[in-house]
Design an enzyme around this catalytic site. Sequence first.
Site, PDB file in Angstrom:
ATOM      1  N   LYS A  11       0.829  -1.216   0.000  1.00 44.73           N
ATOM      2  CA  LYS A  11       0.000   0.000   0.000  1.00 44.73           C
ATOM      3  C   LYS A  11       0.868   1.273   0.000  1.00 44.73           C
ATOM      4  CE  LYS A  11      -3.983  -2.193   2.266  1.00 44.73           C
ATOM      5  NZ  LYS A  11      -4.938  -2.109   3.424  1.00 44.73           N
ATOM      6  N   TYR A  51     -12.425  -1.706  -3.804  1.00 43.97           N
ATOM      7  CA  TYR A  51     -12.939  -1.933  -2.445  1.00 43.97           C
ATOM      8  C   TYR A  51     -14.459  -1.850  -2.368  1.00 43.97           C
ATOM      9  CZ  TYR A  51      -8.366  -2.055  -0.109  1.00 43.97           C
ATOM     10  OH  TYR A  51      -7.111  -2.407   0.336  1.00 43.97           O
ATOM     11  N   ARG A 104       2.406  -6.526   9.002  1.00 43.18           N
ATOM     12  CA  ARG A 104       1.659  -5.406   9.591  1.00 43.18           C
ATOM     13  C   ARG A 104       2.221  -5.012  10.950  1.00 43.18           C
ATOM     14  NH1 ARG A 104      -4.278  -7.262   7.296  1.00 43.18           N
ATOM     15  NH2 ARG A 104      -4.387  -5.775   5.572  1.00 43.18           N
ATOM     16  N   ASN A 114      -1.961   0.102   6.874  1.00 48.19           N
ATOM     17  CA  ASN A 114      -1.427  -1.145   7.439  1.00 48.19           C
ATOM     18  C   ASN A 114      -0.537  -1.912   6.456  1.00 48.19           C
ATOM     19  OD1 ASN A 114      -3.460  -1.958   5.747  1.00 48.19           O
ATOM     20  ND2 ASN A 114      -4.668  -2.989   7.303  1.00 48.19           N
ATOM     21  N   HIS A 117      -2.253  -5.327   1.440  1.00 49.96           N
ATOM     22  CA  HIS A 117      -3.555  -5.953   1.201  1.00 49.96           C
ATOM     23  C   HIS A 117      -3.313  -7.383   0.758  1.00 49.96           C
ATOM     24  CE1 HIS A 117      -7.558  -6.798  -0.450  1.00 49.96           C
ATOM     25  NE2 HIS A 117      -6.901  -7.392  -1.427  1.00 49.96           N
ATOM     26  N   GLU A 128      -9.740 -10.248  -7.802  1.00 49.80           N
ATOM     27  CA  GLU A 128      -8.733  -9.207  -7.569  1.00 49.80           C
ATOM     28  C   GLU A 128      -7.537  -9.348  -8.510  1.00 49.80           C
ATOM     29  OE1 GLU A 128      -9.899  -8.434  -2.876  1.00 49.80           O
ATOM     30  OE2 GLU A 128      -7.931  -9.258  -3.355  1.00 49.80           O
TER      31      GLU A 128
HETATM   32  N1  UDP Z   1      -9.690  -0.502   7.335  1.00 55.09           N
HETATM   33  C1  UDP Z   1      -9.808   0.700   8.006  1.00 55.09           C
HETATM   34  N2  UDP Z   1     -10.509   0.731   9.188  1.00 55.09           N
HETATM   35  C2  UDP Z   1     -11.087  -0.381   9.710  1.00 55.09           C
HETATM   36  C3  UDP Z   1     -10.972  -1.593   9.019  1.00 55.09           C
HETATM   37  C4  UDP Z   1     -10.278  -1.626   7.838  1.00 55.09           C
HETATM   38  O1  UDP Z   1      -9.297   1.731   7.558  1.00 55.09           O
HETATM   39  O2  UDP Z   1     -11.727  -0.299  10.787  1.00 55.09           O
HETATM   40  C5  UDP Z   1      -8.952  -0.546   6.055  1.00 55.09           C
HETATM   41  C6  UDP Z   1      -7.585  -1.240   6.189  1.00 55.09           C
HETATM   42  O3  UDP Z   1      -6.659  -0.592   5.316  1.00 55.09           O
HETATM   43  C7  UDP Z   1      -7.911  -2.641   5.733  1.00 55.09           C
HETATM   44  C8  UDP Z   1      -8.925  -2.371   4.607  1.00 55.09           C
HETATM   45  O4  UDP Z   1      -9.695  -1.281   5.108  1.00 55.09           O
HETATM   46  O5  UDP Z   1      -6.764  -3.335   5.286  1.00 55.09           O
HETATM   47  C9  UDP Z   1      -9.835  -3.510   4.234  1.00 55.09           C
HETATM   48  O6  UDP Z   1     -10.457  -3.992   5.425  1.00 55.09           O
HETATM   49  P1  UDP Z   1     -10.622  -5.545   5.694  1.00 55.09           P
HETATM   50  O7  UDP Z   1     -11.599  -5.716   6.801  1.00 55.09           O
HETATM   51  O8  UDP Z   1     -10.916  -6.256   4.395  1.00 55.09           O
HETATM   52  O9  UDP Z   1      -9.167  -5.976   6.248  1.00 55.09           O
HETATM   53  P2  UDP Z   1      -7.996  -6.830   5.588  1.00 55.09           P
HETATM   54  O10 UDP Z   1      -8.633  -7.916   4.759  1.00 55.09           O
HETATM   55  O11 UDP Z   1      -7.173  -5.878   4.749  1.00 55.09           O
HETATM   56  O12 UDP Z   1      -7.213  -7.372   6.748  1.00 55.09           O
HETATM   57 MG    MG Z   2     -10.067  -7.744   3.266  1.00 54.07          MG
END
Ligand code: UDP
Ligand code: MG
Length: 139
Positions: A11, A51, A104, A114, A117, A128
């Site tokens: 990212k 997204y 992370r 974080n 992805h 994707e």
């Molecule tokens: N994210 C955020 N706030 C939250 C949860 C997620 O900004 O409370 C962002 C974060 O960058 C995360 C992305 O949204 O990686 C997608 O969320 P997801 O729940 O799919 O998490 P991931 O699969 O990336 O662990």
């Molecule tokens: Mg996710």
Amino acid sequence: MAIERTLSIVKPDAVGRNLIGEILRKFEAAGLRIAAGKLLRLTPERAQAFYAVHKARPFFQGLCEYMSSGAIFVSVLEGENAIARNREVMGATDPAKAAPGTIRKEFGQDIEQNAVHGSDAPETAAMEIAFFFKPDEIL
Ligand code: UDP
Ligand code: MG
């Protein structure tokens, strides 16, 4: 266990801190092979499309602004159980809750920025990967 492919993104926060190599090294050390890769920048519209599953979530707008704020490095990772393996190497969404040694934990700044992805299931991985790569770009 089957050989799978999954989509990974370094990212903008991590690309901006020169961490592409450190992050790819962790994937390779975990036995994941880089089958495709490129550096690009998402427009806000492309970030929203990527997204779309999260569009009703309170963090959606900020997430799409962040993901279009700078270059990202997208790659296809291939290996045994690659989808789950990648997510293990990534660690929990919130860096504060991620296990020691995960990407992370080491490189994430907060729950939004974080560092990486990774696809979460075979169906999303296929979608994707197709979002970013043509079949002949995956080797
Ligand atoms: N994210 C955020 N706030 C939250 C949860 C997620 O900004 O409370 C962002 C974060 O960058 C995360 C992305 O949204 O990686 C997608 O969320 P997801 O729940 O799919 O998490 P991931 O699969 O990336 O662990
Ligand atoms: Mg996710």
